[in-house]
Design a protein around this motif. Structure first.
Motif, PDB file in Angstrom:
ATOM      1  N   ILE A  89       0.845  -1.186   0.000  1.00 25.54           N
ATOM      2  CA  ILE A  89       0.000   0.000   0.000  1.00 25.54           C
ATOM      3  C   ILE A  89       0.886   1.244   0.000  1.00 25.54           C
ATOM      4  O   ILE A  89       1.810   1.358   0.807  1.00 25.54           O
ATOM      5  N   THR A  90       0.599   2.170  -0.904  1.00 24.61           N
ATOM      6  CA  THR A  90       1.292   3.448  -0.957  1.00 24.61           C
ATOM      7  C   THR A  90       0.446   4.487  -0.230  1.00 24.61           C
ATOM      8  O   THR A  90      -0.698   4.745  -0.617  1.00 24.61           O
ATOM      9  N   VAL A  91       0.992   5.041   0.834  1.00 23.90           N
ATOM     10  CA  VAL A  91       0.284   6.052   1.632  1.00 23.90           C
ATOM     11  C   VAL A  91       0.878   7.416   1.306  1.00 23.90           C
ATOM     12  O   VAL A  91       2.053   7.669   1.570  1.00 23.90           O
ATOM     13  N   MET A  92       0.070   8.282   0.715  1.00 23.62           N
ATOM     14  CA  MET A  92       0.538   9.617   0.370  1.00 23.62           C
ATOM     15  C   MET A  92       0.508  10.528   1.591  1.00 23.62           C
ATOM     16  O   MET A  92      -0.317  10.361   2.495  1.00 23.62           O
ATOM     17  N   SER A  93       1.393  11.508   1.582  1.00 23.17           N
ATOM     18  CA  SER A  93       1.464  12.471   2.677  1.00 23.17           C
ATOM     19  C   SER A  93       1.960  13.797   2.125  1.00 23.17           C
ATOM     20  O   SER A  93       2.924  13.841   1.357  1.00 23.17           O
ATOM     21  N   GLY A  94       1.286  14.877   2.503  1.00 20.43           N
ATOM     22  CA  GLY A  94       1.701  16.203   2.052  1.00 20.43           C
ATOM     23  C   GLY A  94       0.562  17.191   2.168  1.00 20.43           C
ATOM     24  O   GLY A  94      -0.609  16.822   2.124  1.00 20.43           O
ATOM     25  N   LEU A  95       0.896  18.453   2.308  1.00 18.50           N
ATOM     26  CA  LEU A  95      -0.104  19.500   2.415  1.00 18.50           C
ATOM     27  C   LEU A  95      -0.919  19.608   1.127  1.00 18.50           C
ATOM     28  O   LEU A  95      -0.451  19.199   0.062  1.00 18.50           O
ATOM     29  N   PRO A  96      -2.126  20.144   1.200  1.00 20.74           N
ATOM     30  CA  PRO A  96      -2.904  20.355  -0.025  1.00 20.74           C
ATOM     31  C   PRO A  96      -2.122  21.193  -1.035  1.00 20.74           C
ATOM     32  O   PRO A  96      -1.542  22.223  -0.677  1.00 20.74           O
ATOM     33  N   GLY A  97      -2.085  20.738  -2.289  1.00 23.90           N
ATOM     34  CA  GLY A  97      -1.326  21.434  -3.312  1.00 23.90           C
ATOM     35  C   GLY A  97       0.100  20.967  -3.445  1.00 23.90           C
ATOM     36  O   GLY A  97       0.861  21.478  -4.278  1.00 23.90           O
ATOM     37  N   ALA A  98       0.508  19.974  -2.653  1.00 24.37           N
ATOM     38  CA  ALA A  98       1.896  19.492  -2.700  1.00 24.37           C
ATOM     39  C   ALA A  98       2.204  18.712  -3.974  1.00 24.37           C
ATOM     40  O   ALA A  98       3.377  18.531  -4.321  1.00 24.37           O
ATOM     41  N   GLY A  99       1.173  18.207  -4.649  1.00 21.47           N
ATOM     42  CA  GLY A  99       1.407  17.464  -5.887  1.00 21.47           C
ATOM     43  C   GLY A  99       1.175  15.976  -5.768  1.00 21.47           C
ATOM     44  O   GLY A  99       1.714  15.195  -6.561  1.00 21.47           O
ATOM     45  N   LYS A 100       0.354  15.572  -4.823  1.00 15.13           N
ATOM     46  CA  LYS A 100       0.124  14.134  -4.605  1.00 15.13           C
ATOM     47  C   LYS A 100      -0.562  13.479  -5.803  1.00 15.13           C
ATOM     48  O   LYS A 100      -0.162  12.396  -6.238  1.00 15.13           O
ATOM     49  N   ASP A 101      -1.594  14.133  -6.345  1.00 14.28           N
ATOM     50  CA  ASP A 101      -2.293  13.567  -7.501  1.00 14.28           C
ATOM     51  C   ASP A 101      -1.362  13.414  -8.701  1.00 14.28           C
ATOM     52  O   ASP A 101      -1.407  12.412  -9.414  1.00 14.28           O
ATOM     53  N   THR A 102      -0.529  14.408  -8.904  1.00 14.19           N
ATOM     54  CA  THR A 102       0.421  14.362 -10.021  1.00 14.19           C
ATOM     55  C   THR A 102       1.403  13.212  -9.846  1.00 14.19           C
ATOM     56  O   THR A 102       1.712  12.485 -10.796  1.00 14.19           O
ATOM     57  N   TRP A 103       1.882  13.035  -8.622  1.00 21.28           N
ATOM     58  CA  TRP A 103       2.828  11.944  -8.356  1.00 21.28           C
ATOM     59  C   TRP A 103       2.170  10.586  -8.609  1.00 21.28           C
ATOM     60  O   TRP A 103       2.773   9.694  -9.206  1.00 21.28           O
ATOM     61  N   ILE A 104       0.948  10.425  -8.147  1.00 18.97           N
ATOM     62  CA  ILE A 104       0.240   9.154  -8.327  1.00 18.97           C
ATOM     63  C   ILE A 104       0.044   8.856  -9.807  1.00 18.97           C
ATOM     64  O   ILE A 104       0.268   7.721 -10.272  1.00 18.97           O
ATOM     65  N   ALA A 105      -0.367   9.869 -10.573  1.00 17.27           N
ATOM     66  CA  ALA A 105      -0.591   9.671 -12.010  1.00 17.27           C
ATOM     67  C   ALA A 105       0.686   9.244 -12.729  1.00 17.27           C
ATOM     68  O   ALA A 105       0.637   8.461 -13.685  1.00 17.27           O
ATOM     69  N   LYS A 106       1.818   9.721 -12.239  1.00 22.22           N
ATOM     70  CA  LYS A 106       3.093   9.399 -12.889  1.00 22.22           C
ATOM     71  C   LYS A 106       3.674   8.073 -12.416  1.00 22.22           C
ATOM     72  O   LYS A 106       4.212   7.306 -13.217  1.00 22.22           O
ATOM     73  N   HIS A 107       3.540   7.767 -11.123  1.00 23.92           N
ATOM     74  CA  HIS A 107       4.251   6.630 -10.547  1.00 23.92           C
ATOM     75  C   HIS A 107       3.357   5.437 -10.190  1.00 23.92           C
ATOM     76  O   HIS A 107       3.861   4.327 -10.018  1.00 23.92           O
ATOM     77  N   ARG A 108       2.050   5.650 -10.033  1.00 22.01           N
ATOM     78  CA  ARG A 108       1.139   4.554  -9.698  1.00 22.01           C
ATOM     79  C   ARG A 108      -0.118   4.606 -10.585  1.00 22.01           C
ATOM     80  O   ARG A 108      -1.236   4.498 -10.095  1.00 22.01           O
ATOM     81  N   PRO A 109       0.053   4.750 -11.908  1.00 21.28           N
ATOM     82  CA  PRO A 109      -1.128   4.944 -12.762  1.00 21.28           C
ATOM     83  C   PRO A 109      -2.060   3.737 -12.814  1.00 21.28           C
ATOM     84  O   PRO A 109      -3.247   3.883 -13.077  1.00 21.28           O
ATOM     85  N   GLU A 110      -1.518   2.553 -12.524  1.00 22.84           N
ATOM     86  CA  GLU A 110      -2.325   1.339 -12.624  1.00 22.84           C
ATOM     87  C   GLU A 110      -3.003   0.971 -11.309  1.00 22.84           C
ATOM     88  O   GLU A 110      -3.802   0.035 -11.255  1.00 22.84           O
TER      89      GLU A 110
END
Length: 381
Positions: free
Chosen positions: A243-264
């Motif tokens: 399980i990948t647990v994201m962490s970061g303030l709103p606007g940190a880029g979590k959605d962008t990171w997921i789309a690039k590194h965990r798209p599946e």
């Protein structure tokens, strides 16, 4: 978020203010003008039994002067020396926020270490200090009193091992020695003896100048999770899912990171659930959390890799998530994202669902980035 001061502080300027030999002179005039948080120390009282020297500002200057005169500090590499120097400057910066006059006439400052680490983190974030350097410094501030009482705990060896993953034991002992010397009190010699015994405990535990070496990642996670876990036990590693647990303030880029590194991977997103339920970021989040946990359990029962996407910026919030994942034997990877303050504000403004500045400011004050012991892997972006 904290608004930048008109007097701009940069990391390079902080490094330039660290005393150098052969004089080792501290530029107090320049240092004390950097942040208003330092000026408040001069009017913050302390308990005269432990600090007969007076206010927190006086104590801080005495600690720093004792540190700078210490050959152990003078012999450190440049960046380590700078790290300990600024830790000493900021080690009691949390006291004004928590100092109280008790009914018995005593003065207390319970919780000042944790508060001080948060204040220092915010100041150094705006200064552009490197993440690892900053967090090492905050680790010293958060635990700077530990060498004073380590040997009095029921299991000092275990606490020494835990501490080695939160800050450098050799560095915190150098700081503690200066903290003891930089005060006027009756029990100074006893405090210094306790610091010396703490140093021996760290050395005997095998973690004097580095984190304790666990057999593997699961051994480390289980040790911090289970009170009586043998630190030398080599745990079996067999995980049904990761399980990948994201962490970061709103606007940190979590959605962008997921789309690039965990798209599946399927994603359990608190933002998405809020949108589905019509709940705003400022509303009560109970319904949102319940729905998220139901999705999480569904993935865990299916032994399916997935991403948990939420801010998770405090240790308490992450702990709730991690406990649930650990109940199912999952391998856990935390991904923490932290852009510069100006970049964070820009990225948040550019989001279709921009979070109010007040919400980000509230979260930023409580920010506790993940530490390396919290999961099988912690990826700091």
């Amino acid at each position: 978020m904290r608004k930048p001061d008109t007097h701009s502080v940069t990391h390079d300027h902080l490094l330039a203010l660290v005393p150098t030999g052969p004089v080792w002179q501290v530029d107090w005039g320049e240092i004390w003008s950097l942040w208003p948080e330092l000026a408040t120390l001069d009017t913050c009282p302390q308990d005269p039994i432990h600090h007969a020297e007076g206010d927190v500002g006086t104590h801080t200057r005495m600690v720093v002067e004792a540190l700078v005169a210490d050959p152990d500090w003078q012999g450190l590499p440049d960046l380590d020396r700078a790290n300990l120097f600024w830790a000493a400057i900021l080690h009691d910066v949390g006291k004004p926020a928590v100092t109280k006059h008790e009914d018995d006439g005593r003065i207390s400052s319970r919780g000042h270490s944790r508060v001080g680490a948060s204040i220092a983190r915010e100041l150094l974030w705006y200064a552009g200090s490197p993440f690892a350097w900053r967090e090492a410094l905050c680790g010293i501030i958060a635990h700077h009193q530990l060498p004073f009482w380590l040997i009095e705990r029921p299991d000092p060896n275990r606490l020494a091992i835990e501490t080695s993953w939160r800050c450098r034991p050799d560095h915190i002992c150098i700081h503690a020695k200066a903290d003891a010397l930089g005060r006027t009190c009756q029990d100074q010699r006893a405090i210094l003896e306790s610091v010396g015994l703490a140093a021996l405990t760290f050395k005997e535990a095998g973690c004097w100048d580095h984190p304790f070496a666990f057999a593997n990642d699961e051994s480390r996670v289980a040790f911090f999770e289970l009170e009586h876990r043998d630190p030398h036990y080599a745990a079996h590693e067999a995980f049904p899912c990761t399980i990948t647990v994201m962490s970061g303030l709103p606007g940190a880029g979590k959605d962008t990171w997921i789309a690039k590194h965990r798209p599946e991977h399927p994603v359990v997103s608190l933002d998405a659930i809020r949108g589905e339920l019509g709940v705003s970021a400022t509303d009560n989040q109970g319904q949102v959390i319940q729905a998220a946990h139901e999705q999480v359990r569904e993935h865990l029962r299916a032994e399916r890799d997935f991403v948990w996407n939420a801010t998770n910026v405090t240790r308490q919030n992450r702990l709730r998530v991690l406990r649930l994942l650990r109940d199912y034997g999952a391998r856990i990877e935390i991904v923490y994202l932290e852009p510069r303050p100006d970049q964070l504000r820009r990225q948040n403004r550019d989001r279709p669902d921009a979070v109010p500045d007040a919400v980000i400011a509230h979260l930023a004050k409580k920010l506790e980035p993940p530490q390396l012991w919290e999961a099988h892997r912690v990826n700091l972006v």
